[in-house]
Write a protein that holds these residues in place. Structure first.
Motif, mmCIF file in Angstrom:
data_model
loop_
_atom_site.group_PDB
_atom_site.id
_atom_site.type_symbol
_atom_site.label_atom_id
_atom_site.label_comp_id
_atom_site.label_asym_id
_atom_site.label_seq_id
_atom_site.Cartn_x
_atom_site.Cartn_y
_atom_site.Cartn_z
ATOM 1 N N GLY A 9 0.808 -1.206 0.000
ATOM 2 C CA GLY A 9 0.000 0.000 0.000
ATOM 3 C C GLY A 9 0.843 1.259 0.000
ATOM 4 N N GLU A 10 0.195 2.371 -0.321
ATOM 5 C CA GLU A 10 0.866 3.666 -0.341
ATOM 6 C C GLU A 10 0.843 4.271 1.051
ATOM 7 O OE1 GLU A 10 0.252 8.008 -2.376
ATOM 8 O OE2 GLU A 10 -0.344 6.238 -3.501
ATOM 9 N N PHE A 11 1.966 4.851 1.482
ATOM 10 C CA PHE A 11 2.072 5.477 2.798
ATOM 11 C C PHE A 11 1.455 6.858 2.748
ATOM 12 C CE2 PHE A 11 4.553 7.874 6.014
ATOM 13 C CZ PHE A 11 4.120 7.185 7.133
ATOM 14 N N GLU A 12 0.470 7.124 3.618
ATOM 15 C CA GLU A 12 -0.182 8.414 3.683
ATOM 16 C C GLU A 12 -0.048 8.985 5.079
ATOM 17 O OE1 GLU A 12 -4.213 8.336 2.319
ATOM 18 O OE2 GLU A 12 -3.709 7.064 0.605
ATOM 19 N N GLN B 232 2.566 6.297 12.660
ATOM 20 C CA GLN B 232 2.130 5.982 11.307
ATOM 21 C C GLN B 232 3.109 5.050 10.599
ATOM 22 O OE1 GLN B 232 0.496 9.411 9.146
ATOM 23 N NE2 GLN B 232 0.269 10.397 11.142
ATOM 24 N N CYS B 233 4.404 5.239 10.823
ATOM 25 C CA CYS B 233 5.400 4.337 10.230
ATOM 26 C C CYS B 233 5.242 2.924 10.787
ATOM 27 C CB CYS B 233 6.812 4.851 10.501
ATOM 28 S SG CYS B 233 7.265 6.309 9.551
ATOM 29 N N ASN C 128 2.497 1.546 12.129
ATOM 30 C CA ASN C 128 1.250 0.967 11.605
ATOM 31 C C ASN C 128 1.413 0.511 10.169
ATOM 32 O OD1 ASN C 128 -0.534 1.033 13.805
ATOM 33 N ND2 ASN C 128 -0.955 3.204 13.474
ATOM 34 N N TYR C 129 2.070 1.309 9.344
ATOM 35 C CA TYR C 129 2.293 0.948 7.953
ATOM 36 C C TYR C 129 3.126 -0.325 7.860
ATOM 37 C CZ TYR C 129 3.744 1.216 3.095
ATOM 38 O OH TYR C 129 3.982 0.921 1.777
ATOM 39 N N ASP D 195 1.032 -3.320 9.031
ATOM 40 C CA ASP D 195 -0.026 -3.637 8.068
ATOM 41 C C ASP D 195 0.517 -4.289 6.802
ATOM 42 O OD1 ASP D 195 -1.905 -2.589 9.788
ATOM 43 O OD2 ASP D 195 -2.148 -0.695 8.676
ATOM 44 N N ASN D 196 1.806 -4.102 6.538
ATOM 45 C CA ASN D 196 2.389 -4.609 5.300
ATOM 46 C C ASN D 196 3.384 -5.747 5.512
ATOM 47 O OD1 ASN D 196 1.345 -2.875 2.958
ATOM 48 N ND2 ASN D 196 1.722 -1.438 4.609
#
Length: 59
Positions: A2-5, A44-45, A47-48, A51-52
């Protein structure tokens, strides 16, 4: 993958962690450029990354 937002903060609790100085500096610059706190960028980093993870690595 996924793309990091980057998004605005959510409710959180305190936890102390140790990180290499170079990583702190890099992340601090990114957080400042995006207008969010260092802490929110770390969240956020993480979680990303979680999640990946490959599916066989997830708990």
């Amino acid at each position: 993958m996924g793309e990091f937002e980057i998004h605005q903060p959510e409710k959180s609790s305190n936890r102390t962690i140790r990180m290499p100085d170079e990583l702190i500096e890099r992340m601090g610059k990114i957080a400042a450029s995006k207008g969010i706190s260092f802490n929110q960028l770390v969240i956020q980093c993480c979680n990303y990354a979680l999640d990946n993870l490959k599916s066989d690595d997830n708990e």
